[in-house]
Structures are given as C-alpha cells and as structure tokens.
Write a protein that holds these residues in place. Structure first.
Motif, PDB file in Angstrom:
ATOM      1  N   ASP A 182    -128.498  79.421  53.709  1.00 46.94           N
ATOM      2  CA  ASP A 182    -128.835  80.883  54.546  1.00 46.94           C
ATOM      3  C   ASP A 182    -130.030  80.380  55.045  1.00 46.94           C
ATOM      4  N   ASP A 224    -130.295  80.266  48.087  1.00 45.75           N
ATOM      5  CA  ASP A 224    -130.785  81.490  49.219  1.00 45.75           C
ATOM      6  C   ASP A 224    -131.233  80.790  50.490  1.00 45.75           C
ATOM      7  N   GLY A 254    -135.811  84.885  55.409  1.00 49.14           N
ATOM      8  CA  GLY A 254    -136.180  83.932  54.047  1.00 49.14           C
ATOM      9  C   GLY A 254    -136.656  83.649  53.173  1.00 49.14           C
ATOM     10  N   ARG A 307    -140.180  85.272  46.710  1.00 45.06           N
ATOM     11  CA  ARG A 307    -139.340  86.147  47.019  1.00 45.06           C
ATOM     12  C   ARG A 307    -139.305  87.184  47.728  1.00 45.06           C
ATOM     13  N   THR A 357    -136.694  80.115  51.119  1.00 51.32           N
ATOM     14  CA  THR A 357    -135.650  79.448  49.411  1.00 51.32           C
ATOM     15  C   THR A 357    -136.358  78.193  48.893  1.00 51.32           C
TER      16      THR A 357
END
Length: 871
Positions: free
Chosen positions: A611, A608, A572, A561, A574
């Motif tokens: 999101d 995360d 993003g 990340r 995850t």
C-alpha cells in the motif's frame, strides 16, 4: 665528367651561422671557416675536419662575436614582429586563442579525472605487491565476495612464508560515534597492527600509527576540523558503539584524509583488538563468519610466486572447511587474490565492502572527448594560420629580398604560434581552476589541478611543443619554400584554402555533429528511464537505510508507525529487509528447477508495504495481520516468477520448487523494477519473516509543509530511538543517483558538444572571412559584372555547406556505434531515431549557412569602385 669542386662542410652546421648572421657578415665569417675546414680536410681527414669545423662554429657563437645579432636581440625582434601582426589581426588571433584555451581547459578537467581514475590506489608504497584476498562461493555459479573470515589474515601470516605482512580492515559502519552527546555520522574501521605498514595513510599529528593500542582511536583531518574546530583533538575521549555495546576511546592521532582515489575510506580508525566486544566472543575464531564485514589484505615479498601463493591459499580454505561451506571445492581459486591497484575497475565482486568500482567506459569517453576537442581547436588554429598567410606574404617576401634565410622565416612562424599557444595555455589553466568546483560537484569527487604535478606540468609542456610545431611547421615551410618575387607579386595565392584546410574543416564538422548526436542519444536514454513506469511510486516517499545491527525490528517499526501516522502529512509507514532499488536485492532463495539451481531475489516486507509503495496486486490478497499463518507459510510473487518457473495455477498452492513444506503463494504483484533499469525484471519473492531486522524504513508524506513534517518526524524519532541517528531522504532522488555515471556522461557530452559546435562554426566563419578579404578584388569585379548576393554566396559560401554534407556520413556512423555500445547496455533503452542525425545536421548546417551568409553580405556592402581603386 670528374667533379673538381672540393667537398663542403656539413650543411646542418652551416645553418647555425646562417640563422644568426646577416649575409654580408655571414659571407666573411663563413669564408674564413671554410678555408680552415678545407685545410683540415687535406691534412687530417674528413672525420677530424668535421669535428674541428663544428668547434670553430660554436666558438663563433659567443655573444661578444654576435654583436647586434645575438639571440636575445633576435628574439626581441621576432616577438615584436609577431605582436604587431597579431595586433593588426586581433579578431582572428582572439578566436584562435579562445578556441584553444577553452579546449585545453576542458582537457585539463578531463585529464584530472582520468589521472585520478587511472592512478587509483597507486599512491601506496610498493602498491604492485599489495593484494586483496576474497572468497569464492559456488551456490549457483561462482561468485566473488570481499567479505572474508576474521581469522584468515593471521592464518596467512603464520603459514605462508612468501607473505611479508597481512592486515584486515573491518568495515563497521553500524557503530556510532558520540562526543559529549553529539552523534557522529562516521565511518568507523577496525584495523590490525600492520595496516599502516602496508598502506600509506600518513599522520598529520599524534602518535605513530604503526601499532594501535587498545582503547585508542585515530580520526581524519576533516573529522577533526568538523567536531573539534577550536580545540586540539589529541587526548579527547569519544564513545563508539551500536547502542548496546559501547566503549570509550582516546584520540591519539589525526590522519590525513584518504585521497579521493583510494578504495579505502574512513573517518575513525580503531584497533581490531575490540572485535570480540562488538561481534561476540567467537568472532576471532569463526571461519564461517563471512558476513562480518572483514576485508583481508596481504603484501607479498619481492619475487614471490603468485601460483604458489594461490595453491597455499587453497589449502587454507580446505583445512578450515571454507571449501565445503562455500561449495568451492571444484574451483581453482578458492581464496582468489587481486592486486590492490586493479580493484577500482574490477566489477567481478558480488559482495563489495570497499568503495564502489569505477567506470572504465566513462574514462574512455572522457579521454576520447578531450582528444577530439583538443584536435578541433588545433585544426581551427591551423586553418587560421593558413588563412592568415595571405596577410604575411608581402612582408615575408620583402624580408627574403633583404636577406632573410628560410630558417628565419620558419622561426618567425614558430614565434607567431608560440605566443598564441602560450597565451591559450595560461588562460586554459585559469578557466580550468575556475570550473573545477563545478566539475567536482558533477562527478561527486575531490579533484585538484596541481601545476607542479610531475604528470601535468610535463604534459602541458608537451602540448605546447606539439601545438606550436604542428601549427607552425606547415605555414612556415610553405612561405619559406616560395620565391621572394612570387610572394610579393601575389599576396592571395597562399591564402587560398586547399586540400589540407578542407580535410581539417570536414573533420571538425564530423566531430561536432557526432558530439551533438551523442548528446541527443544520451539525453533520450535518460529521459526514457526517467519516464518509465517502475511499477511502484517512489514520489513523496522518504526512506532511510540501516546496517543490520542497528536496524529496527518489527516491533520498533510498529512503534514508529503509531507515533507518526497520526500526523496529517504522513500517509503511510512501512519497512523492508532487502533493497527495492539498486542491483543487489538483499537475500536470495536458491530453488531447484529442471535440475538447475536458480537464485531468486527475496525481500522481507511488512503488512503495509504494497500500500505504501503503491505496488499493484494483480491477483490474490495482501498479507493480513489477522492471519498468523502468513508470517511463516505465505509469500507474494511477481509475474516474472510465474513465467520463469512455468507456474499457471499458483494462488493458494505451494509450488514444487518450494518443497513439500514450503510456503504457499497468496498474491501476485506486477513486475515492478526492484533493481535498476539496466536489468530486466527478475523473479521476486516477498515474505514477512516476523521478528527479523529491517534494513530500511519508508514514510509516504504530503509535501505541502515538508519542513514541519520533517521536524515532527525527527522529534518522534528522537523520543523513541535517542541513540540512533535519523537521515531521511527522498526515494526517487536516491533512485536517480543510481544513474549518476550516465548523468555525468550526459553533462560531459553536452559541454563537449557545445564547445565542438562553437569551434567548428567559429572556424568556418573565420576562414570564410579571411577568404573573402583575400578575394575582395575578385568579389568587386563580379559585382561590377552584375553578380548579386546569391551568386556571391554560391561562389564563396556554398563550399562550406558541401563540407558539412561530406562530414555527415562519418557522424552518422559514429552516432550509431555510440548508440549500440552504450544505450543498448540498458534493458529499458530508447530507439535510434532519424532525428538523432537530422537535428544536428540542421542545427550545425543552419548556423553555418546563416553566419557564412552574414559574412558574404558584409563583404558585398563594400563599394566596388573604392576596392578596385585601392588595388
């Protein structure tokens, strides 16, 4: 009154002479033979007389006696007459051939798929004696798992005398293969020594695979061609491992690729001597190592009792504590066995390691579709044969006047059909071979059409005989049974379409309407699933799945990340342990509710996850990095969870079903589809589980400059994890592949619908054209008497619209049945709409009216005075 006529010889023997000789020569030869028959009848009796008469007839069938009437000359004459006839009616003959060839081509493709599925795993020698052993777990109901303890195979071999041989297959896809720093995306399998005694996977070259020596490896032909394109792989050294435990293996053989209809697939095979090296010292003795990925097989001795075998397997489970561990003590089959050849259509396995099961419904639909399309083309062929009778009646009548017997008339009809059917079969083979690559892409398989196959070649032969006899018998006998004068005087009478033609045409239109309606239903169902809101947004999300042993832990995910999130196109990152798609969510929590144990899907996520996946948080909060307690004492549940367990006030509390020290619910998310749309949204638990492995990573990206973004991600990945491969795919594409079988079905129905409509419409137009041509004098008379185009269409074209009307109810019933049995198998399903029936009727009916109207218009343009003058 006493009958003084002497008995005649058997008629079926006389027919041989009648078929080959002209009447003048026939009378002379047959008279002499009859005299011999009557002499033998008086002197030696009926049985001897018949036998000797047959011998006399066969003796006269020598080519030297036949002269100009020998079989070769007759065949040449029949073929010449048929070729001349088809040439003069080339348009209708071409329609017949094309219709039959396209239908047979479709059938050949469907047949290759059906045979591939039906004969799955049956290429092994003595396949009926090969069984797979599974285990039955009974935590919240019986479940069958393919994963078995590593020591099971040896225990069976040592304790059950009915077993001839045992082996185990250890699927170790987590291992990576490296050849001179070139990473392979290989499927590695460990096998025990008797593997190649039980299964038929032959070597292309190399040492015999009967016993795999330590530190040796076998690779498949496709793997050798890919990674050793210009060198002999034998003797080469490759590295196999998971980044932590690597070993060097010497390539000692090249295996032929496993057939596409094999439940066992691999690229690299190594001996299971090295199981402890990769899985720990206790791997060989751990009876509770169910999740080791071991599949156990056995081969029974001939005549062994399955019941006795099952009882002895139950004792093995009891002696080694499996019954207690898996809570299967009350089950009659604790280590259930299944025939290897039955595994492909076995959907009862919950944790499957072999290839995914097949779809028996798809096989049935392909079978029914191919039969329906073949019958459509065959009916077309018969209808054209009936319609063309009017063009042959005078010719047949003249031949009968000149002495042709009924057998010769029927034989001529057989030759007529045989030439067209043979041409259609040859063209069908060419079309099927040309379409095979596209068909393989559609099914994601490697099918072949081998004309020398012991199944395909006889089938084509049977199709030829069936089609010829079916299409030639009725027209031939119809002409043979009419008197010569009647045939000459009325060339139109046999051309009229009667009850048989109407029944065949009605069946054609019913099938065409059903196919088109089925395609609309299937298309609407897939469109409904495609447009349905999943509860999360898979668009623009890249993902990759890992085996647990090579997966990333939370710290490694955080490194990834930090490395790629600064990229402008990355929105993003995850991870999760447990799929958010498919029918197997991953781990399960077993909760007690109202004296019942209920399995609840549980997915391990990170902070995360909500999101990045854009999952709506309806109430409460997300997991917080600052709150260390969330790692052990917090969960997020969906609405279905609250409804299932009748929880009304959940936030910040620990439900009784979790126990006194269970986690508290900190958030509630909407019911998103973490499984396929075949199922209703079930209860779900999201938790953190720090320091555990993640089976998948997800990266949300901006697609504007995707190649650059992918290259940057790959570069960062290579720096962080040089010993692990990266193969990112778009999540929405993977979700769509869950419905590959439905997409395949839709495509098959679409092509079958198109072909069915073409066949039905071409049959209608061809028959109408023949009928109009046969009745051209009547049409001209009607025109002279004042009939216009509407009146002519009402007389000659309206009957076909009536046929479609009659076919419609049958199509409606079939469409409703298809809808109920297929579309209703989905939790998210489309409604049955009137348009599914109305649109096919309007399309097929509209095309029929338009094309039949064109035919009537064309025939009406002829000059009545010229037509009547010619007549």
């Amino acid at each position: 009154m006493k009958n003084n006529h002497p008995p005649s010889p058997p008629k079926w023997i006389d027919s041989l002479l009648e078929f080959l000789y002209h009447p003048p020569l026939l009378e002379h030869i047959q008279g002499d033979l009859h005299e011999l028959y009557h002499r033998d009848l008086q002197n030696q009796g009926k049985l001897v007389a018949k036998s000797k008469y047959l011998f006399y007839v066969l003796d006269h069938l020598r080519p030297s006696m036949l002269g100009a009437n020998n079989i070769v000359a007759l065949l040449k004459n029949y073929i010449k007459v048929s070729a001349r006839f088809h040439k003069s009616n080339w348009g209708y003959s071409l329609l017949s051939v094309l219709g039959l060839s396209f239908a047979l081509g479709f059938c050949l493709l469907a047949y290759s798929y059906i045979i591939n599925e039906v004969f799955y795993d049956k290429f092994h020698h003595d396949h009926e004696r090969i069984y797979r052993v599974a285990v039955t777990a009974n935590f919240s109901g019986p479940e069958t798992w393919e994963m078995t303890p590593p020591p099971l195979a040896l225990a069976i071999k040592n304790t059950i005398p009915e077993v001839e041989a045992t082996t185990r297959l250890i699927k170790v896809n987590a291992l990576e293969v490296d050849k001179e720093n070139e990473l392979w995306e290989s499927s590695v399998s460990m096998v025990s020594a008797d593997f190649f005694k039980i299964f038929r996977f032959p070597l292309q070259n190399g040492q015999s695979p009967t016993v795999l020596e330590p530190n040796t490896a076998l690779i498949t032909k496709s793997t050798a061609d890919k990674y050793f394109p210009s060198e002999d792989p034998l003797g080469s050294t490759i590295s196999i491992g998971n980044g932590n435990a690597n070993m060097r293996f010497k390539v000692t053989g090249v295996l032929m690729d496993a057939p596409s209809n094999s439940s066992i697939q691999f690229q690299v095979v190594i001996p299971d001597h090295h199981l402890a090296h990769f899985y720990g010292d206790d791997a060989e003795t751990n009876w509770r190592g169910i999740k080791s990925g071991v599949v156990t097989f056995l081969k029974l001795k001939p005549g062994a009792s399955i019941k006795d075998l099952q009882n002895k397997l139950n004792k093995i489970a009891d002696n080694h504590g499996l019954s207690e561990f898996l809570r299967s003590t009350d089950l009659s089959h604790k280590l259930p066995i299944a025939k290897m050849a039955s595994l492909h259509f076995n959907n009862d396995t919950n944790l499957r390691l072999l290839e995914p099961p097949g779809n028996k419904t798809l096989v049935i639909i392909f079978s029914m579709a191919s039969i329906a399309v073949f019958l459509l083309a065959l009916f077309n062929f018969i209808n054209f044969s009936l319609g063309l009778l009017s063009n042959r009646t005078r010719e047949v009548g003249l031949r009968k006047v000149m002495g042709a017997n009924p057998t010769a008339v029927v034989f001529q009809s057989i030759i007529d059909s045989g030439m067209l059917v043979l041409t259609a079969i040859i063209l069908a083979v060419v079309l099927a071979q040309a379409a095979l690559p596209y068909f393989n892409t559609l099914l994601n398989q490697v099918l072949v059409i081998d004309l020398l196959d012991l199944v395909i070649l006889p089938t084509l032969g049977l199709l030829f005989v069936f089609a010829v006899l079916f299409t030639a018998a009725y027209p031939g006998f119809l002409m043979a049974s009419n008197k010569s004068v009647a045939l000459i005087e009325s060339s139109r009478q046999l051309g009229k379409q009667g009850l048989l033609s109407n029944i065949l045409l009605t069946t054609q239109f019913a099938i065409a309407l059903l196919f088109l309606s089925g395609w609309m239903i299937a298309n609407a169902q897939l469109a409904k699933m495609d447009s349905h809101q999943l509860g999360y947004n898979p668009s623009s999300v890249l993902y990759q799945e890992f085996e647990i042993r090579s997966a990333l832990d939370d710290k490694e995910v955080e490194q990834l990340r930090n490395a790629i999130l600064p990229l402008a196109a990355v929105d993003g990152v995850t991870s999760s342990r447990g799929a958010i798609f498919g029918d197997s969510p991953g781990s399960m929590w077993r909760l007690r509710f109202q004296d019942e144990t209920i399995n609840v899907a549980a997915i391990k996520v990170d902070y995360d996850f909500l999101d990045v996946m854009e999952i709506d948080l309806i109430e409460g909060r997300n997991f917080e990095k600052a709150n260390e307690a969330d790692g052990q004492g917090a969960v997020i549940v969906n609405q279905a969870f609250l409804e299932k367990f009748e929880i009304t006030d959940a936030l910040g509390k620990t439900p009784a079903i979790f126990g006194d020290n269970g986690p508290s619910i900190v958030g509630i998310v909407g019911d998103y589809h973490f499984q396929s749309l075949r199922k209703e949204v079930e209860p779900l638990i999201l938790n953190l589980r720090p320091n555990s492995k993640n089976s998948a990573i997800f990266v949300r990206v901006n697609r504007d400059d995707l190649p650059t973004t992918m290259a940057s991600i790959a570069s960062s990945w290579g720096e962080l994890f040089p010993n692990r491969g990266l193969d990112l795919k778009f999540l929405n594409e993977h979700i769509s592949r869950q419905y590959q079988q439905e997409t395949t079905l839709l495509t098959a129905i679409k092509y079958a619908s198109f072909l069915a409509i073409i066949l039905a419409i071409s049959g209608l137009v061809g028959l109408l054209s023949l009928a109009l041509r046969s009745n051209q004098k009547d049409i001209s008379l009607r025109q002279v008497l004042g009939a216009g185009l509407p009146q002519l269409y009402q007389t000659y074209g309206f009957r076909y619209l009536l046929i479609i009307t009659i076919a419609a109810p049958f199509a409606i019933a079939g469409s409703w049945l298809f809808y109920k049995t297929w579309s209703q198998s989905f939790y998210i399903n489309t409604n049955f709409e009137v348009g599914f029936i109305v649109v096919p009727i309007l399309v097929v009916g509209g095309l029929s009216i338009m094309l039949s109207g064109i035919q009537v218009f064309k025939i009406s343009r002829a000059n009545p005075s010229q037509v009547l003058g010619e007549e």
